[in-house]
Design an enzyme around this catalytic site. Structure first.
Site, mmCIF file in Angstrom:
data_model
loop_
_atom_site.group_PDB
_atom_site.id
_atom_site.type_symbol
_atom_site.label_atom_id
_atom_site.label_comp_id
_atom_site.label_asym_id
_atom_site.label_seq_id
_atom_site.Cartn_x
_atom_site.Cartn_y
_atom_site.Cartn_z
ATOM 1 N N HIS A 62 9.658 34.449 63.939
ATOM 2 C CA HIS A 62 9.350 34.776 62.543
ATOM 3 C C HIS A 62 7.984 35.450 62.478
ATOM 4 C CE1 HIS A 62 7.239 30.957 62.984
ATOM 5 N NE2 HIS A 62 6.755 31.004 61.756
ATOM 6 N N HIS A 64 5.073 34.784 60.886
ATOM 7 C CA HIS A 64 3.755 34.165 60.749
ATOM 8 C C HIS A 64 2.948 34.577 61.980
ATOM 9 C CE1 HIS A 64 5.099 30.895 57.697
ATOM 10 N NE2 HIS A 64 4.582 31.952 57.099
ATOM 11 N N ASP A 66 0.828 33.382 63.971
ATOM 12 C CA ASP A 66 0.680 32.580 65.197
ATOM 13 C C ASP A 66 1.877 32.744 66.139
ATOM 14 O OD1 ASP A 66 2.042 31.216 63.107
ATOM 15 O OD2 ASP A 66 1.726 29.268 64.046
ATOM 16 N N HIS A 67 2.862 33.566 65.730
ATOM 17 C CA HIS A 67 4.032 33.796 66.588
ATOM 18 C C HIS A 67 4.172 35.247 67.042
ATOM 19 C CE1 HIS A 67 5.691 29.712 65.958
ATOM 20 N NE2 HIS A 67 4.870 29.811 64.918
ATOM 21 N N HIS A 142 12.199 27.480 57.136
ATOM 22 C CA HIS A 142 10.735 27.572 57.104
ATOM 23 C C HIS A 142 10.331 28.294 55.815
ATOM 24 C CE1 HIS A 142 6.868 27.316 58.925
ATOM 25 N NE2 HIS A 142 6.769 28.565 59.318
ATOM 26 N N ASP A 212 9.076 27.077 64.019
ATOM 27 C CA ASP A 212 8.714 26.450 62.758
ATOM 28 C C ASP A 212 9.903 26.156 61.842
ATOM 29 O OD1 ASP A 212 6.513 27.298 64.112
ATOM 30 O OD2 ASP A 212 5.468 28.113 62.365
ATOM 31 N N HIS A 270 3.441 23.271 69.136
ATOM 32 C CA HIS A 270 3.015 23.809 67.834
ATOM 33 C C HIS A 270 2.149 22.782 67.108
ATOM 34 C CE1 HIS A 270 3.473 25.691 63.781
ATOM 35 N NE2 HIS A 270 3.543 26.799 64.489
HETATM 36 ZN ZN LIG Z 1 3.724 28.672 63.505
HETATM 37 ZN ZN LIG Z 2 5.445 29.615 60.661
#
Ligand SMILES: [Zn+2]
Ligand SMILES: [Zn+2]
Length: 303
Positions: A62, A64, A66-67, A142, A212, A270
């Site tokens: 996805h 976000h 951090d990915h 999510h 997530d 995570h």
């Molecule tokens: Zn994340």
């Molecule tokens: Zn996320």
């Protein structure tokens, strides 16, 4: 056949306590597949000896940061290192627009083809099939559309027992048939049973990656009996209300999911920046599912 996962990043949201945002490398018989690519992934690849050129497939769960914030840098490095072979990218469709914009304004023309596959956000689907394995998506729940991925080895062929086949004169063309379980008939008409000349194939194994998501149970049917499950465990159960608000899972819930779906091994990751020491999260998961492990960076787990 080698089937293992190396953890490059296990932090949620931000880099902290020497932990990096999410990324993993799956090694399937020396083919490397990257799952998510948070900031810092290239440094982690250097640290753990992961070579750029061995990666032909990248899966992004996805959008976000951090990915995927490490992706533009990784693609740029592949370009600067002279890559010419295609890179297959499986991700939400908006990522194409983000990459195009970044390349446009930096005046970068990537020299190798990027084969972009936009993952569906409503239905699970098979997105890749090779001779050795398949990859399917899992629709997670999510704050923005998010897919997990399940990697399954294919049913394998029987294994030749050389000590036995060497005693016979078997033309090369018969070996693939023996591996399929078809008996061999020699020139004198004697039948040699494939079951005697070959051994049972290895049982196919599977790896499920659930990034997530809130632990709402809607996707559990995909996870039934997988060998190794990675499940995000951002919080401990005392923060379950916060987990629900932010569409995340607690370590206790991840343990319950592993138990319910009868997996062999659970990896949790995570982790929220609020936890410097991760032991309490591990103990919480283990309180319901004994075969739980921290997805520690640099560690490689057999699947
Ligand atoms: Zn994340
Ligand atoms: Zn996320």
């Amino acid at each position: 056949m080698k089937f293992e996962v190396t953890i490059l990043g296990n932090s949620s949201a931000t880099p902290i306590f020497h932990r990096n945002p999410t990324s993993q490398i799956l090694n399937i018989n020396e083919r490397l597949l990257m799952i998510d690519c948070g900031e810092g992934t290239q440094q982690q690849m250097l640290r753990y000896g992961i070579k750029y050129h061995k990666i032909d497939h990248i899966f992004i769960s996805h959008l976000h940061g951090d990915h995927f914030f490490g992706l533009i840098g990784l693609i740029s490095s592949m370009h600067l290192n002279g890559r010419v072979k295609p890179l297959c990218l499986f991700a939400p469709k908006e990522l194409q627009e983000i990459l195009d914009l970044q390349f446009k304004h930096s005046g970068t023309i990537i020299k190798f083809p990027i084969e972009f596959y936009a993952t569906q956000v409503k239905n699970s689907e098979m997105i890749l099939e090779t001779n050795d394995f398949t990859v399917e998506t899992i629709i997670l729940n999510h704050r923005i559309p998010c897919t997990g991925f399940i990697f399954k080895q294919k049913i394998k062929l029987r294994k030749i027992i050389k000590e036995k086949t060497n005693q016979l004169e078997i033309p090369a063309a018969y070996y693939p048939l023996l591996k399929q379980g078809i008996d061999f008939t020699d020139t004198s008409g004697n039948i040699h049973k494939a079951a005697d000349l070959t051994a049972e194939p290895d049982i196919p194994r599977s790896y499920a990656y659930c990034s997530d998501t809130v632990a709402d149970g809607t996707y559990l049917h995909h996870l039934q009996d997988v060998n190794t499950l990675y499940h995000e465990s951002t919080f401990m159960y005392d923060m379950v209300e916060r987990a629900k608000e932010t569409f995340h899972t607690t370590a206790l819930e991840a343990g319950e999911i592993a138990k319910t779906t009868n997996v062999e091994k659970l990896l949790i990751g995570h982790f929220s920046a609020r936890y410097r020491d991760l032991t309490p999260l591990l103990l919480e998961a283990r309180s319901v599912f004994a075969e739980s492990y921290l997805a520690n960076e640099g560690e490689t787990f057999m699947i």
